[in-house]
Design a protein around this motif. Sequence first.
Motif, PDB file in Angstrom:
ATOM      1  N   PRO A   5       0.801  -1.226   0.000  1.00  0.00           N
ATOM      2  CA  PRO A   5       0.000   0.000   0.000  1.00  0.00           C
ATOM      3  C   PRO A   5       0.836   1.279   0.000  1.00  0.00           C
ATOM      4  CG  PRO A   5       0.025  -0.998   2.182  1.00  0.00           C
ATOM      5  CD  PRO A   5       0.701  -1.967   1.259  1.00  0.00           C
ATOM      6  N   ALA A   6       2.156   1.147   0.241  1.00  0.00           N
ATOM      7  CA  ALA A   6       2.982   2.359   0.374  1.00  0.00           C
ATOM      8  C   ALA A   6       4.392   2.106  -0.149  1.00  0.00           C
ATOM      9  CB  ALA A   6       3.025   2.809   1.831  1.00  0.00           C
ATOM     10  N   VAL A   7       4.537   2.034  -1.494  1.00  0.00           N
ATOM     11  CA  VAL A   7       5.879   1.916  -2.077  1.00  0.00           C
ATOM     12  C   VAL A   7       6.478   3.314  -2.232  1.00  0.00           C
ATOM     13  CG1 VAL A   7       5.506  -0.273  -3.265  1.00  0.00           C
ATOM     14  CG2 VAL A   7       4.912   1.868  -4.421  1.00  0.00           C
ATOM     15  N   ASN A   8       7.796   3.375  -2.307  1.00  0.00           N
ATOM     16  CA  ASN A   8       8.473   4.653  -2.472  1.00  0.00           C
ATOM     17  C   ASN A   8       8.230   5.216  -3.867  1.00  0.00           C
ATOM     18  OD1 ASN A   8      10.415   2.971  -0.426  1.00  0.00           O
ATOM     19  ND2 ASN A   8      10.356   5.143   0.070  1.00  0.00           N
ATOM     20  N   VAL A   9       8.162   6.534  -3.949  1.00  0.00           N
ATOM     21  CA  VAL A   9       7.887   7.227  -5.213  1.00  0.00           C
ATOM     22  C   VAL A   9       9.205   7.653  -5.854  1.00  0.00           C
ATOM     23  CG1 VAL A   9       6.822   9.257  -6.268  1.00  0.00           C
ATOM     24  CG2 VAL A   9       5.628   8.013  -4.438  1.00  0.00           C
ATOM     25  N   VAL A  10       9.389   7.268  -7.108  1.00  0.00           N
ATOM     26  CA  VAL A  10      10.566   7.638  -7.885  1.00  0.00           C
ATOM     27  C   VAL A  10      10.110   8.483  -9.068  1.00  0.00           C
ATOM     28  CG1 VAL A  10      12.469   6.772  -9.296  1.00  0.00           C
ATOM     29  CG2 VAL A  10      11.814   5.542  -7.212  1.00  0.00           C
ATOM     30  N   LYS A  11      10.661   9.694  -9.192  1.00  0.00           N
ATOM     31  CA  LYS A  11      10.326  10.575 -10.306  1.00  0.00           C
ATOM     32  C   LYS A  11      11.457  10.542 -11.340  1.00  0.00           C
ATOM     33  CE  LYS A  11       6.270  12.204  -9.321  1.00  0.00           C
ATOM     34  NZ  LYS A  11       5.110  11.945 -10.243  1.00  0.00           N
ATOM     35  N   VAL A  12      11.119  10.202 -12.571  1.00  0.00           N
ATOM     36  CA  VAL A  12      12.100  10.032 -13.639  1.00  0.00           C
ATOM     37  C   VAL A  12      12.453  11.386 -14.246  1.00  0.00           C
ATOM     38  CG1 VAL A  12      12.556   8.937 -15.858  1.00  0.00           C
ATOM     39  CG2 VAL A  12      11.228   7.716 -14.108  1.00  0.00           C
ATOM     40  N   LYS A  13      13.754  11.627 -14.416  1.00  0.00           N
ATOM     41  CA  LYS A  13      14.245  12.871 -15.011  1.00  0.00           C
ATOM     42  C   LYS A  13      14.775  12.675 -16.429  1.00  0.00           C
ATOM     43  CE  LYS A  13      13.270  15.134 -11.319  1.00  0.00           C
ATOM     44  NZ  LYS A  13      12.114  16.062 -11.326  1.00  0.00           N
ATOM     45  N   ALA A  14      15.227  11.465 -16.730  1.00  0.00           N
ATOM     46  CA  ALA A  14      15.749  11.180 -18.072  1.00  0.00           C
ATOM     47  C   ALA A  14      15.859   9.680 -18.251  1.00  0.00           C
ATOM     48  CB  ALA A  14      17.118  11.832 -18.273  1.00  0.00           C
ATOM     49  N   VAL A  15      15.826   9.255 -19.504  1.00  0.00           N
ATOM     50  CA  VAL A  15      16.147   7.875 -19.874  1.00  0.00           C
ATOM     51  C   VAL A  15      17.177   7.945 -20.996  1.00  0.00           C
ATOM     52  CG1 VAL A  15      15.331   5.687 -20.802  1.00  0.00           C
ATOM     53  CG2 VAL A  15      13.857   7.003 -19.263  1.00  0.00           C
ATOM     54  N   THR A  16      18.293   7.257 -20.812  1.00  0.00           N
ATOM     55  CA  THR A  16      19.272   7.154 -21.889  1.00  0.00           C
ATOM     56  C   THR A  16      19.418   5.681 -22.246  1.00  0.00           C
ATOM     57  OG1 THR A  16      21.253   6.898 -20.507  1.00  0.00           O
ATOM     58  CG2 THR A  16      20.478   9.142 -20.900  1.00  0.00           C
ATOM     59  N   HIS A  17      19.808   5.421 -23.479  1.00  0.00           N
ATOM     60  CA  HIS A  17      19.970   4.016 -23.872  1.00  0.00           C
ATOM     61  C   HIS A  17      20.873   3.890 -25.096  1.00  0.00           C
ATOM     62  CE1 HIS A  17      17.111   4.352 -27.274  1.00  0.00           C
ATOM     63  NE2 HIS A  17      16.303   5.006 -26.448  1.00  0.00           N
ATOM     64  N   ARG A  18      21.269   2.673 -25.358  1.00  0.00           N
ATOM     65  CA  ARG A  18      22.031   2.364 -26.563  1.00  0.00           C
ATOM     66  C   ARG A  18      21.107   2.404 -27.777  1.00  0.00           C
ATOM     67  NH1 ARG A  18      26.472  -2.312 -25.971  1.00  0.00           N
ATOM     68  NH2 ARG A  18      27.539  -1.603 -24.095  1.00  0.00           N
ATOM     69  N   LYS A  19      21.705   2.419 -28.934  1.00  0.00           N
ATOM     70  CA  LYS A  19      20.937   2.221 -30.152  1.00  0.00           C
ATOM     71  C   LYS A  19      20.491   0.759 -30.195  1.00  0.00           C
ATOM     72  CE  LYS A  19      23.581   5.785 -32.567  1.00  0.00           C
ATOM     73  NZ  LYS A  19      24.617   6.058 -33.605  1.00  0.00           N
ATOM     74  N   ASN A  20      19.236   0.545 -30.625  1.00  0.00           N
ATOM     75  CA  ASN A  20      18.661  -0.808 -30.636  1.00  0.00           C
ATOM     76  C   ASN A  20      18.893  -1.510 -29.302  1.00  0.00           C
ATOM     77  OD1 ASN A  20      19.971  -0.659 -33.828  1.00  0.00           O
ATOM     78  ND2 ASN A  20      17.765  -0.794 -33.504  1.00  0.00           N
ATOM     79  N   PRO A  21      18.369  -0.954 -28.211  1.00  0.00           N
ATOM     80  CA  PRO A  21      18.695  -1.459 -26.875  1.00  0.00           C
ATOM     81  C   PRO A  21      18.037  -2.799 -26.562  1.00  0.00           C
ATOM     82  CG  PRO A  21      17.004   0.211 -26.722  1.00  0.00           C
ATOM     83  CD  PRO A  21      17.436   0.187 -28.167  1.00  0.00           C
ATOM     84  N   ILE A  22      18.614  -3.462 -25.565  1.00  0.00           N
ATOM     85  CA  ILE A  22      18.103  -4.752 -25.096  1.00  0.00           C
ATOM     86  C   ILE A  22      17.575  -4.580 -23.676  1.00  0.00           C
ATOM     87  CG2 ILE A  22      18.640  -7.173 -24.641  1.00  0.00           C
ATOM     88  CD1 ILE A  22      21.087  -6.861 -26.486  1.00  0.00           C
ATOM     89  N   MET A  23      16.271  -4.737 -23.514  1.00  0.00           N
ATOM     90  CA  MET A  23      15.678  -4.759 -22.178  1.00  0.00           C
ATOM     91  C   MET A  23      15.959  -6.112 -21.550  1.00  0.00           C
ATOM     92  SD  MET A  23      13.812  -3.390 -19.801  1.00  0.00           S
ATOM     93  CE  MET A  23      12.905  -3.937 -18.351  1.00  0.00           C
ATOM     94  N   GLN A  24      16.499  -6.120 -20.345  1.00  0.00           N
ATOM     95  CA  GLN A  24      16.789  -7.370 -19.658  1.00  0.00           C
ATOM     96  C   GLN A  24      15.751  -7.556 -18.554  1.00  0.00           C
ATOM     97  OE1 GLN A  24      20.610  -7.479 -17.700  1.00  0.00           O
ATOM     98  NE2 GLN A  24      20.887  -9.661 -18.105  1.00  0.00           N
TER      99      GLN A  24
END
Length: 490
Positions: free
Chosen positions: A299-318
């Motif tokens: 009922p009470a997880v910590n809040v994370v606010k995203v400021k940026a996402v960087t990644h490789r070209k053609n990235p692989i989600m693991q």
Amino acid sequence: MSNQPYDLRKVIEELKELPGQYHETDVEIDPEADLSGVYRYIGAGGTVKRPTQEGPAMTFNNVKGFPGTRVNIGTMASRRRVGEILHHDYKTLGRYLKDAVENPVMPEKVTKAEAPAQEVIHLATDEGFDIRKIIPAPKNTPEDAGPYITLGVVLGSDPEKTMSDVTIHRMVLEDENTIGMYIMPGGRHIGHFHKQYEALNKPMPITINIGLDPAIAIGTTFEPPTTPLGYNELWAVGALRNEPVQIVDGVAVDEVGIARAEFIIEAELMPHQTMQEDINTNTGKAMPEFPGYTGDANPAVNVVKVKAVTHRKNPIMQTTIGPSEEHVSMAGIPTEASILSLVDKAIPGNVLNVYNPPAGGGKLMSIMQIKKNAPSDEGIQRQAAILALSAFKELKTVILVDEDVDIFDMNDVMWTLNTRFQGTKDIMVLPGMRNHPLDPSELPEYDPANIRFRGMSSKTILDGTYPYDMKEHFVRAQFKEVPDWEKYLK
């Protein structure tokens, strides 16, 4: 490729050279539960509901809704494969990791131009920014609270930047720039740093690093007392690879990321803010966890606010399936290393090896291989078990076996409990202790006399070692040694 530092892509190229260890497909897959549903049959293992099996690691090259992005799963879902990835005998990985902790190699900072993880940059201020459209985070089951990052290594520091640490948490994508992060109370250094930031009423800068050399994921899961506050587990990963982990300054927050990651989420862990984990579904469910059950939504997880996402070209989600054998590799092998570190100091020479098997998800069970050298060693095996239980509160069951038992063969372990074990004298039960709150049997109504609140448990030691002064009664059948036996298979 061979001269490049280690990262996920280099590991995949090495796995391609090993028969039966890697497979990729161009058939379209839906990350909304289909991906995990398919891999469950192919190679999940662990505590996943049967049918499942040990199979190859997989990469899905055609992910619905995410053109140009791939998803990798199961790379660590086999202890033998982990041995190949780390170039070490899978049976002694615990000692290998123990030695790595004791011989740290510090990370190395590189420039942004040298960091593949920053080839593409999305800032939260960009029009239309939505993390859910950039990161192909799967749902493990249809009732999950949302898309989850299950293999994201969180990197953070204390406010003075004198200490840093890496940990893995379950993280659900809640909206276009918000992540719900579950930080288990009392056990993670990231949580300690967050409390320091809360005392200052400031957000804590973090990076969430996805798509990594498996050595990083495995090394990250070390816990105290093996890696105390102030020890960054990336130091041990440097020792495992005999090369420093490369890090790079963030583009939007004052924290470093892992330079050869596939994705880096730059974010802030907010002070004094929590949210309902399943706010988008209200199913009461989070995601499948390592004991084999779906965890309750917090009922009470910590809040994370995203400021940026960087990644490789053609990235692989693991990603990983929560109860799969990948958890056993990530949580179990470092725990084996930690137990060996402790018992080697306290009772050197008596504990030959330790294995945390899939039956306990890597955390709840240890099998300890004991060598008694004299009648005076009788009882030393139980001291070893108590040492392990006292140091690692999430350990619930310890099975003790002799040196002639293969601890990686559960049939051999169970054989010991049928031929070298009497329930009236070889069971030790330690009631009313702390354990992992994800064990669904740890409810006050299950055992009112010993469980006052969820997260308490009785610990059990099963002593399957024979009494030293009766060893002649427990000699296994002595077959002839035939060194060239393999010629008969040709």
